[in-house]
Design a protein around this motif. Sequence first.
Motif, PDB file in Angstrom:
ATOM      1  N   GLY A   1      14.905  30.908  10.430  1.00  0.00           N
ATOM      2  CA  GLY A   1      14.835  32.307  10.802  1.00  0.00           C
ATOM      3  C   GLY A   1      13.477  32.923  10.535  1.00  0.00           C
ATOM      4  N   CYS A   2      13.400  34.153  10.814  1.00  0.00           N
ATOM      5  CA  CYS A   2      12.174  34.886  10.602  1.00  0.00           C
ATOM      6  C   CYS A   2      12.575  36.323  10.371  1.00  0.00           C
ATOM      7  N   SER A   3      11.688  37.111   9.865  1.00  0.00           N
ATOM      8  CA  SER A   3      12.141  38.423   9.432  1.00  0.00           C
ATOM      9  C   SER A   3      12.066  39.496  10.497  1.00  0.00           C
ATOM     10  N   ALA A   4      11.615  39.187  11.672  1.00  0.00           N
ATOM     11  CA  ALA A   4      11.579  40.239  12.690  1.00  0.00           C
ATOM     12  C   ALA A   4      12.976  40.407  13.266  1.00  0.00           C
ATOM     13  N   PRO A   5      13.322  41.580  13.696  1.00  0.00           N
ATOM     14  CA  PRO A   5      14.669  41.765  14.232  1.00  0.00           C
ATOM     15  C   PRO A   5      14.868  40.940  15.490  1.00  0.00           C
ATOM     16  N   ARG A   6      16.034  40.357  15.576  1.00  0.00           N
ATOM     17  CA  ARG A   6      16.313  39.560  16.766  1.00  0.00           C
ATOM     18  C   ARG A   6      16.966  40.434  17.798  1.00  0.00           C
ATOM     19  N   TYR A   7      16.464  40.361  18.958  1.00  0.00           N
ATOM     20  CA  TYR A   7      17.064  41.132  20.025  1.00  0.00           C
ATOM     21  C   TYR A   7      17.887  40.186  20.872  1.00  0.00           C
TER      22      TYR A   7
ATOM     23  N   TYR B   1      16.553  25.994   0.667  1.00  0.00           N
ATOM     24  CA  TYR B   1      16.817  26.561   1.989  1.00  0.00           C
ATOM     25  C   TYR B   1      16.477  28.045   1.925  1.00  0.00           C
ATOM     26  N   SER B   2      15.449  28.441   2.664  1.00  0.00           N
ATOM     27  CA  SER B   2      15.060  29.855   2.664  1.00  0.00           C
ATOM     28  C   SER B   2      15.354  30.457   4.012  1.00  0.00           C
ATOM     29  N   SER B   3      15.852  31.668   3.982  1.00  0.00           N
ATOM     30  CA  SER B   3      15.966  32.349   5.272  1.00  0.00           C
ATOM     31  C   SER B   3      15.878  33.840   5.064  1.00  0.00           C
ATOM     32  N   VAL B   4      15.137  34.467   5.933  1.00  0.00           N
ATOM     33  CA  VAL B   4      15.087  35.920   5.916  1.00  0.00           C
ATOM     34  C   VAL B   4      15.592  36.338   7.276  1.00  0.00           C
TER      35      VAL B   4
ATOM     36  N   ASN C   1      18.829  39.452   3.730  1.00  0.00           N
ATOM     37  CA  ASN C   1      19.627  39.867   4.879  1.00  0.00           C
ATOM     38  C   ASN C   1      19.382  41.313   5.222  1.00  0.00           C
ATOM     39  N   PHE C   2      18.886  41.523   6.437  1.00  0.00           N
ATOM     40  CA  PHE C   2      18.651  42.885   6.906  1.00  0.00           C
ATOM     41  C   PHE C   2      19.389  43.063   8.219  1.00  0.00           C
TER      42      PHE C   2
ATOM     43  N   MET D   1       8.830  40.573   4.490  1.00  0.00           N
ATOM     44  CA  MET D   1       9.969  41.215   3.811  1.00  0.00           C
ATOM     45  C   MET D   1       9.544  42.529   3.189  1.00  0.00           C
ATOM     46  N   ASN D   2       8.395  42.518   2.511  1.00  0.00           N
ATOM     47  CA  ASN D   2       7.893  43.757   1.921  1.00  0.00           C
ATOM     48  C   ASN D   2       7.645  44.817   2.970  1.00  0.00           C
TER      49      ASN D   2
END
Lengths: 251, 470, 246
Positions: free
Chosen positions: B235-241, B263-266, B295-296, B457-458
Amino acid sequence: MSFLDIKDLSVSSGGKPILKGINLQIEKGEVCVIMGPNGSGKSTLANALMGHPAYQITGGSIFFDGQDIGLLPPEKRAALGIFLSFQQPREITGVDYYPFLFEAHKSLSQEKKEEAMDVFAFKQSLEERLKKLQVSSNWGQRHLNVGFSGGEKKKSEMLQLAMFSPRLAIFDEIDSGLDIDALEMVGHELGEFISSQTSALVVTHYPKILKYITVTKVLVFSAGQIISTGGPELAQRLEQEGFNDLIGKNS
Amino acid sequence: MPQEAIDKSQRNSHDSLWDDYDSSSYMSKTRKGLDEDLIRFISQEKKEPDWMLSLRLESFKIYQSLALPDWGPKLDKLDLKNITYYARATDQPAQNWDDVPIDIKNTFNKLGIPQAEQEVLAGVGAQYESTVIYHSLREEYKEQGVIFEDLDVALREHEDLVRRYFMTGIKPGLHKFSALHGAVWSGGTFLYIPKGVRVDLPLQAYFRMNAKGMGQFEHTLIIVEDNAQAHYIEGCSAPRYGADSLHAGAVEIFVAPGARFRYSSVESWSKDAYNLNTKRAIVEENAHMEWVGGNFGSHVTMLYPCSVLKGRGASADHLGVAFAGQGQIQDTGAKVIHLAPETSSNIIMKSISKDSGQSIYRGLVDIEPDAAGAVANIKCDALILDEESISDTIPLIKVKNQSAIIAHEATAGKLNDDDIFYLRSRGLSEERAAALIVNGFIEPIVKELPLEYAVEMNRMIELEMEGSVG
Amino acid sequence: MAIRKLKDNESLIHISLADESFLFDEASSQATQIRVEAGVCLNYVFFFNSSSCQEVNYQREIFIGAGARVKTFLVWLGRANGHLKFISQLSTKSSIEHRSLYFLLDQQNLKIIEEHNFIGPESKGRFYSNGLLAGQSQVNCNCEINILPKAQDSDSRIDLKLHLLSPQAKGTILPALKIAANRVRAGHGATTASFGPEDLFYLRSRGLSEDQAKSLLVQSAARLFANQIPDRELGKKVLDAIIERL
């Protein structure tokens, strides 16, 4: 008008009146010491001058360098050159110390419409200061005040005083929890800070600090009011006689 | 068996399907809802071995028999009949950059994401141009015997390996959405690290993004052999459309004796999404598993990464941040099941809720009778930024062994006024002060992420904090 | 302080300033509601120690009025399997200090549900739960703090301790926090640890057997609990009852 001009200032907290009609003037280059028993309103004055949201001005005014600051938020007062050295500097976890300092520097510079130092110049200036303060530990690896001893917290406040170059420095309980060496250090820093363009307001409970600083005037607080004013000799009297006599005379 | 022969035999078993439907017209009717025919079709399309089709059908039966969970956020608005459960890559309508909502574009810009990436994230554009770096990395991996592949491809080229592990960690019967996943899973990642191999650079699924986009039923299967070591970032931290409203993916990780895996995921989901993914690791003797996540977004997230400490001395760390903003429910947590002696676990969870968002920590620490000397530490802190927001902490602790030592601590509250005043007295605005403190609050987790994720993330926090104060 | 004993089947009690402020409940009523009026101080002890093996079910609800201060104690001993539900409701500026101790033996099992609802601002609560499980006993302990939106500036904390004193004893604990106000102090801690292997070794190297060490633990927990009871005689009665079970 004086550099710091407080006229008939009344301050409440949560509806409860604490300061009742304070009149206080400080000129550039002066060190004004405020003494008095616990609960007399000394810390309230210090925090209210910085704009702590818990305190409300219910009467009178505060003018700094000709400007009415009564309605200004804390960061704007910081930008004008007012600095508060906290009695209990806050421990802000997760916030790296040096990046915080740099960010504050940039923010203040922007407000003052001055050019901020670049990060290298800032770091150099910072390192010089740390050396002068004899900070041996690597604060660069630490978070803002987190886990700092009493003495370290005071040095931390002095470091910020030096880095932000305010024009009015307010010390809330300048000497709480400090040993002789630390008192000397603080006295030295204050001495370095005072110039023809800067002033200091020093809130203290014990007269010990006065050995290390040059005092212009002394005010004694009791129950939210100033009950006595004088020069350095007033402080000496208090050291010998304590507050009770003085307060007794005024109640 | 030669390719042709396989096809023929499969064809025979699906004759009726082929006779009744023309494949293109089958898919061109916007196919919503789920039935056995669709499942057979999926398997057929992918040319899967029979055992995989059986697994799908079995899962489907289980899916039909299970009810929705009777706890947690309400899922009644999720219209299961009206979802597209499968769409061929080539059939997916190419999205027009102009159609991407303006607030998504603005967020991309604020996060400083380059145009090309933005397009992929928005489901626009055919393929992400792999860079030279990616190619050379691939070569390096291959030399070490690392397999990092599309799961569809891995199913063909490493069938035995996949079969040995697939859906044995997350069994279809675990819950309704794992059963659904078993039935309609499509696409995903296969990662295999051979014995003793240490992969130093984090492996990123990011490299492999293509037009299939963020699959809603993606399956990630990771096998880390004895004494191997690797770090995987999803994943990546930008919003998924994406138009997909339901995500019921699965991540299964098998950590063999002595191995170490992180296992990292943002993850940041669009505001209407249901994030119901299942993540589970099986940890063998003296092996160590780490989950680091943020999780955002999303409308509803129910996500409880689970570590099963199966072997003696197995250990797991769970570090997570959940941010619930307006209209969002983040129901997240951690589950650790101690099955063996001397196992240990450490859970650190930070949650933030604002603008009437709801943040719920739901955890489970289960010490089974054989877990002598097990040690579990849980620390959950919640920051509730305003009056309308909600934070719940629901940590279930089950102990069946008397020598286990469990310590759980949780706190909840708002930003400290004196801390804010302190920072403001140093010249920071109220918003900036709040953002700094919130970032400081989550720092123990953020510092475990690779730098670019930490920075993103910040920045996400700062974006969320804008306009949230005063 | 005069102690008022709950009568059989007394299902509703009002505590106002004029009444005695010490209520002793020997579990004679299945469900009881206690309404504590504004500004009142109350001490309440629920003591279950029946030797009957009949499964039992109890519910106690305590409504604490504005500014009232309440100290509550729950003790569960006895032989029977049971279900105990304890609900408190805190109004503006009221406070509760709540302690519960259960010591289960043989095949006893107990389900405790505690729900502490903070409905008014500036309310305060401290909740301590101590579980001692011997034999093959089992406990399911849910202790929930529920802070409603109006309960701003409330201050609450749960501390749960579970000691498994034998290999077959089991427990499930759930210290939950449900918070809908933001200007609050809320927290909880839960620990399950009797003796780590090192602690036990230390005690044994001083000549104590494992059983003696566990007995020490029970006595210590019992004393800590009983000492908080504001009536010395009653406190002794409770202490003796717990120690007797060893």
